[in-house]
Design a protein around this motif. Structure first.
Motif, PDB file in Angstrom:
ATOM      1  N   ASP A 194      -6.654   2.864  23.040  1.00 44.58           N
ATOM      2  CA  ASP A 194      -5.942   1.750  23.445  1.00 44.58           C
ATOM      3  C   ASP A 194      -4.517   1.796  23.926  1.00 44.58           C
ATOM      4  O   ASP A 194      -3.503   1.069  24.019  1.00 44.58           O
ATOM      5  CB  ASP A 194      -5.743   0.721  22.014  1.00 44.58           C
ATOM      6  CG  ASP A 194      -4.799   1.769  21.149  1.00 44.58           C
ATOM      7  OD1 ASP A 194      -4.649   2.920  21.352  1.00 44.58           O
ATOM      8  OD2 ASP A 194      -4.283   1.160  19.956  1.00 44.58           O
ATOM      9  N   GLY A 195      -4.526   3.124  24.903  1.00 45.93           N
ATOM     10  CA  GLY A 195      -3.084   3.720  25.468  1.00 45.93           C
ATOM     11  C   GLY A 195      -2.533   2.253  26.530  1.00 45.93           C
ATOM     12  O   GLY A 195      -1.295   2.169  26.322  1.00 45.93           O
ATOM     13  N   ILE A 196      -3.366   1.455  27.471  1.00 40.84           N
ATOM     14  CA  ILE A 196      -2.774   0.803  28.117  1.00 40.84           C
ATOM     15  C   ILE A 196      -2.224  -0.559  27.746  1.00 40.84           C
ATOM     16  O   ILE A 196      -1.192  -0.767  27.544  1.00 40.84           O
ATOM     17  CB  ILE A 196      -3.743   0.308  29.354  1.00 40.84           C
ATOM     18  CG1 ILE A 196      -4.051   1.726  30.023  1.00 40.84           C
ATOM     19  CG2 ILE A 196      -3.152  -0.552  30.412  1.00 40.84           C
ATOM     20  CD1 ILE A 196      -5.104   1.333  31.352  1.00 40.84           C
ATOM     21  N   PHE A 197      -3.024  -0.807  26.430  1.00 42.25           N
ATOM     22  CA  PHE A 197      -2.460  -1.909  25.683  1.00 42.25           C
ATOM     23  C   PHE A 197      -1.238  -1.444  25.166  1.00 42.25           C
ATOM     24  O   PHE A 197      -0.138  -2.390  25.010  1.00 42.25           O
ATOM     25  CB  PHE A 197      -3.733  -2.385  24.459  1.00 42.25           C
ATOM     26  CG  PHE A 197      -3.290  -3.076  23.414  1.00 42.25           C
ATOM     27  CD1 PHE A 197      -3.267  -4.663  23.513  1.00 42.25           C
ATOM     28  CD2 PHE A 197      -2.890  -2.720  22.238  1.00 42.25           C
ATOM     29  CE1 PHE A 197      -2.749  -5.288  22.733  1.00 42.25           C
ATOM     30  CE2 PHE A 197      -2.460  -3.571  21.276  1.00 42.25           C
ATOM     31  CZ  PHE A 197      -2.490  -4.865  21.550  1.00 42.25           C
ATOM     32  N   GLN A 198      -1.261  -0.555  24.548  1.00 48.95           N
ATOM     33  CA  GLN A 198       0.318   0.077  23.645  1.00 48.95           C
ATOM     34  C   GLN A 198       1.277   0.083  24.871  1.00 48.95           C
ATOM     35  O   GLN A 198       2.466  -0.184  24.336  1.00 48.95           O
ATOM     36  CB  GLN A 198      -0.222   1.326  23.027  1.00 48.95           C
ATOM     37  CG  GLN A 198      -0.772   1.109  21.743  1.00 48.95           C
ATOM     38  CD  GLN A 198      -0.800   2.440  20.850  1.00 48.95           C
ATOM     39  OE1 GLN A 198       0.400   2.745  20.709  1.00 48.95           O
ATOM     40  NE2 GLN A 198      -1.489   2.462  19.986  1.00 48.95           N
ATOM     41  N   ALA A 199       0.928   0.519  26.057  1.00 48.12           N
ATOM     42  CA  ALA A 199       2.030   0.713  26.979  1.00 48.12           C
ATOM     43  C   ALA A 199       2.720  -0.469  27.397  1.00 48.12           C
ATOM     44  O   ALA A 199       3.783  -0.729  27.572  1.00 48.12           O
ATOM     45  CB  ALA A 199       1.422   1.467  28.360  1.00 48.12           C
TER      46      ALA A 199
END
Lengths: 263, 263
Positions: free
Chosen positions: B171-176
Motif C-alpha cells: 500500500d506504498g502509494i496509498f501511504q505516500a
C-alpha cells in the motif's frame, strides 16, 4: 490526471499552410504522433477563423477525425466556428470554452445545451481579467456554475479551468499557488466533484532556458496532480514533460502495478 | 522547504573506515561537497554505535564541526550516543529522533529538554509499526504532541516526520498520499504551525532503474513542497533531485526574483 495534447495550434506555420492548401496530411501526421503518447483527447486550437469559420473549422475536424477516435476540444472564441465544429464532429466534443464575458455567455454557453457537449469554463472576470487570489477565483467559479445551471446544462458537463498564469507576471508565482488551492477547494465549494483542467504551457511563457522551463513545468505538474487536477493540457511531444506527467499521475492514482512499472 | 543532506551515513564503507581509523578526512570531504549545495543542515547518521557510543559519536561530531557551522541532526537510536553527541556539539543540534516507543519516550525525549534541542518525532506506533492512513497518523501526532508538552518541552521544538513509505510496499502509494495529506493537515490539527520533515530516499527503496527513481523522487518532492513541508532530507549530491527540490521550493515560496533566475 488525463493528458490532452495542445499540439494542434493555428499559430504553427505548418498548420496554417495545411489549412491554406486544404491539405489534411500535416494535421494527420501530428495526430499520429500525439495519439501514440497515450493521451485522452486533443485540443483543436483553430483561433477565431474569422474569414471562413464554417469551412475552415470543418476542414480541421474532418482532418483530425480521419485518423483518430479520441475526444476533441474545440478551441475557438468564434461562436460560428464553434457551432460548425460541433456539427461536423462525430467524436466526443468538449467546448473550449466560455467565461463570464457577456458575449461568451450569450453565444457559446447555449451550444453546450444544444449539442449536449461538455464545456470548459474559465475563471475570468466578465472583462476577461484574471482574478488575483483564491477567494476571487472561487467567486467566479460559483458564478460560472450558476450560469451553467441557469442555461439548463447538467452540472457534470462543466469543466473548470482556473487559468494558469505566466510566472513572469509580477505576481505569477502567487497566482500559480492560488490555482493549486482553487483546484483543491472547488469540489467542496460547489458541492460535487467538479472536473478541472489546466493548460501547462502558459506557465513558462517567455522563458528562454529550455532545461529550466522543463524543470518548472515538471514541478508544477506534480503539484497540479496532487491538488486533484482531472485534465492537463500540454505539449505531449515534450518527452521529459510527458514522463513527469505520467509519473505524477502514477503517484496520485496509487496503483501498485504502476509502481512496478517504474521500479 | 529547507534541504538537509542525508549523505553522511555509517552504512557507507568509506565512513565506517574513517571511524575505524579515527580519520576525519573522508567525513570532512563529504561535508565540503554537501555544504556547497546550499543546504540548511546535515544529518549525522551514525547508527547505534553499540561498541563505543561516546567515543565514536564524539569523533563524528568533531569531524563534521571542524569544517562546518551548519546545524546537525544527530541520527541514532542509542540514547548514550545521542547524549554524547549533544555534549560534544557546538553547532545547533536537532535530535533525530523519538517516537511513541516506550524506550524512546524514556531515554531520548528528555534529552531535548535537558539540552534545549529541537527534536524530530516519528509518526509510528509504540511498537514501531507505521500507521496506515491519515487519521491514524494524526492520532499518533496528537499523542506525540502531548508527550512533548508533558516532558516540559516547548511545542515549537517539535518537528514531525510523517514517515515516507517505500512505494514498493503493497500500500506504498496509498501511504505516500496519506503523508502529503498529513503534512497539509497537521498545523490545523495541532493548532500551531508545527514544522514537518520527510526523508526522500525511503520512497524508492529497492528501485533499480535510476532514471525512473529520479522521476518519482522529483515528482514526490514537488508534492511535498506544495503540501507545506518545512525540511526535506535527501541525497543533496544527486544533481537532478537537488535541482527539482530547488525548483519546487521556488514555486512554493513565490518570489519573482527566483523566477527571474530560471527564465
Amino acid at each position: 490526471m488525463k493528458l490532452i495534447a495542445d499540439n494542434l495550434r493555428i499559430t504553427k506555420l505548418s498548420i496554417q499552410n495545411a489549412l491554406a492548401a486544404c491539405d489534411p496530411k500535416p494535421v494527420q501526421q501530428l495526430m499520429f504522433q500525439c495519439e501514440k503518447k497515450g493521451i485522452f483527447a486533443i485540443d483543436v486550437n483553430t483561433g477565431p477563423l474569422t474569414r471562413f469559420p464554417e469551412k475552415d473549422m470543418t476542414f480541421f475536424i474532418k482532418a483530425v477525425e480521419s485518423v483518430t477516435k479520441l475526444p476533441l476540444l474545440i478551441d475557438t472564441s468564434n461562436c460560428v466556428a464553434m457551432e460548425a465544429g460541433l456539427k461536423a464532429a462525430d467524436n466526443k466534443v468538449i467546448i473550449n470554452g466560455f467565461s463570464l464575458e457577456p458575449d461568451k455567455l450569450e453565444t457559446i454557453l447555449p451550444l453546450a445545451k444544444k449539442y449536449d457537449a461538455d464545456i470548459i469554463g474559465f475563471l475570468l472576470y466578465p472583462n476577461s481579467m484574471v482574478p488575483k487570489d483564491v477567494s476571487s477565483r472561487c467567486e467566479v467559479a460559483l458564478e460560472l456554475f450558476e450560469q451553467v445551471e441557469a442555461a439548463g446544462i447538467t452540472k457534470e458537463k462543466l469543466i473548470i479551468d482556473p487559468v494558469v498564469p505566466p510566472l513572469a507576471w509580477e505576481d505569477g508565482i502567487f497566482q500559480a499557488k492560488a490555482v493549486l488551492e482553487v483546484i483543491r477547494t472547488l469540489p467542496e465549494l460547489l458541492g460535487f466533484k467538479v472536473k478541472t483542467i489546466a493548460g501547462l504551457s502558459n506557465l513558462t511563457t517567455g522563458a528562454k532556458n529550455r532545461e529550466k522551463k522543463n524543470l518548472v513545468e515538471q514541478s508544477y505538474l506534480a503539484m497540479l496532480a496532487a491538488a486533484g487536477l482531472d485534465y492537463i493540457m500540454m505539449d505531449v511531444l515534450n518527452h521529459k514533460t510527458l514522463k513527469a506527467a505520467k509519473t505524477a499521475d502514477m503517484l496520485v492514482k496509487g496503483s501498485i502495478f504502476s509502481w512496478g512499472m517504474v521500479s
